[in-house]
Design an enzyme around this catalytic site. Sequence first.
Site, short mmCIF file in Angstrom:
data_model
loop_
_atom_site.label_atom_id
_atom_site.label_comp_id
_atom_site.label_asym_id
_atom_site.label_seq_id
_atom_site.Cartn_x
_atom_site.Cartn_y
_atom_site.Cartn_z
N ASP A 1 -16.22 8.26 5.10
CA ASP A 1 -16.68 8.71 4.33
C ASP A 1 -16.54 7.84 2.90
O ASP A 1 -17.20 8.17 1.33
CB ASP A 1 -15.10 10.04 3.84
CG ASP A 1 -14.54 9.40 3.53
OD1 ASP A 1 -14.25 8.45 3.57
OD2 ASP A 1 -13.19 10.40 2.89
N SER A 2 -16.08 6.12 3.16
CA SER A 2 -16.54 5.39 2.38
C SER A 2 -17.44 5.06 2.01
O SER A 2 -18.23 4.06 1.05
CB SER A 2 -15.82 4.25 2.62
OG SER A 2 -16.15 3.76 4.78
N LYS B 1 -12.57 12.65 12.42
CA LYS B 1 -11.08 11.66 11.18
C LYS B 1 -11.20 12.22 9.79
O LYS B 1 -11.95 12.84 9.67
CB LYS B 1 -11.65 10.03 11.66
CG LYS B 1 -10.20 9.89 10.90
CD LYS B 1 -10.40 7.61 10.24
CE LYS B 1 -11.20 7.81 9.07
NZ LYS B 1 -11.11 8.08 8.08
N GLU C 1 -8.00 12.69 7.30
CA GLU C 1 -6.53 12.08 6.70
C GLU C 1 -5.61 13.11 6.57
O GLU C 1 -5.89 13.71 6.29
CB GLU C 1 -6.79 11.31 5.19
CG GLU C 1 -8.27 10.36 4.79
CD GLU C 1 -8.82 9.81 3.97
OE1 GLU C 1 -7.50 10.05 3.27
OE2 GLU C 1 -9.44 8.93 3.69
N GLU D 1 -3.76 2.07 7.13
CA GLU D 1 -4.20 1.60 6.32
C GLU D 1 -3.48 0.99 5.23
O GLU D 1 -2.75 2.18 5.44
CB GLU D 1 -5.92 2.03 5.30
CG GLU D 1 -6.11 1.89 4.70
CD GLU D 1 -7.64 2.39 3.78
OE1 GLU D 1 -8.05 3.39 4.38
OE2 GLU D 1 -8.17 1.72 3.00
O1 KIV Z 1 -13.99 5.73 5.14
C1 KIV Z 1 -13.84 4.54 5.35
O2 KIV Z 1 -14.21 3.52 5.41
C2 KIV Z 1 -12.47 4.52 6.57
C3 KIV Z 1 -12.96 3.87 6.64
C4 KIV Z 1 -12.06 2.42 5.83
C5 KIV Z 1 -10.74 3.81 8.10
O3 KIV Z 1 -11.88 5.61 6.55
#
Ligand code: KIV
Length: 279
Positions: A50-51, A119, A121, A188
Amino acid sequence: MTRDPSADNRINAEDIRRRKGGVPIVCLTAYTYPIARLLDPHVDLLLVGDSVAMVLHGHATTLGASLEMMIAHGQAVMRGSAKACVVVDMPAGSYETSPAQAATSARRIVEETGCQAVKLEGGVDMAAQIAAIVTEGIPVMGHIGLQPQSVEKDGGYKIKGRTQDNIAALFRDAEAVENAGAFSVVIEGTMEAVAAKLTHHISIPTIGIGASADCDGQILVIDDMVGMTVDRVPKFVKEYADLRSVIADAAARYAAEVRSRAFPSPDHVFTTAAGKDET
Ligand code: KIV
């Protein structure tokens, strides 16, 4: 290798789980078709993080990501890869409310992208969500330590594992994610010694980012890794290339050649001469 985006030829979540304690698992983020094509031969896992909301869409935090955004980028990365295990991040707001909401969103991501896993969090607080998604038959990667979706709540990007209370909480989170059925977990922004201990404490692979070389694998944001990030680059990033300079230099030379009419040259225009009009 002919690219076949179907799941059959790919590394899957079970393959990743079996890599615990073995050769380190190579992971990078990818958001687009061309980058997925370039990275696929070199990595074990591509994360559609989600980055993407910050890196490609210019949002201030990852909270700018939506389910639709993640699905569109997930589809592009699936089209551009044939070997890597593709994991798509669940954006903030798509899973926290209830295990049922998490399962519905995860199903949508997998059905619309064909990715291998999702994924999310969270640790103890999201264990029920992880279990609900796993019950659907969808593999889940956890994400503990610094959780970018919580930075506003946390008052910034704060490194974890500095106090005894926080270390104890990290161990509870790691255990909760493992017991809920996740096949791996990202750690992280966590103190090196703590990330190493967490890695040795749980039986699923840990993927480090700003964590420890002892983690079972490493991940970086692709734009950071190739020197494309225009704002602040975090301490844990190693830039393996300087694409900022490459792109700025190419843009400057193009601008100069357009202004001087050196571009397009006869090589880059169509003429009536035989055999010269092919693209
Ligand atoms: O969204 C992302 O890029 C991430 C990574 C930094 C692990 O969660």
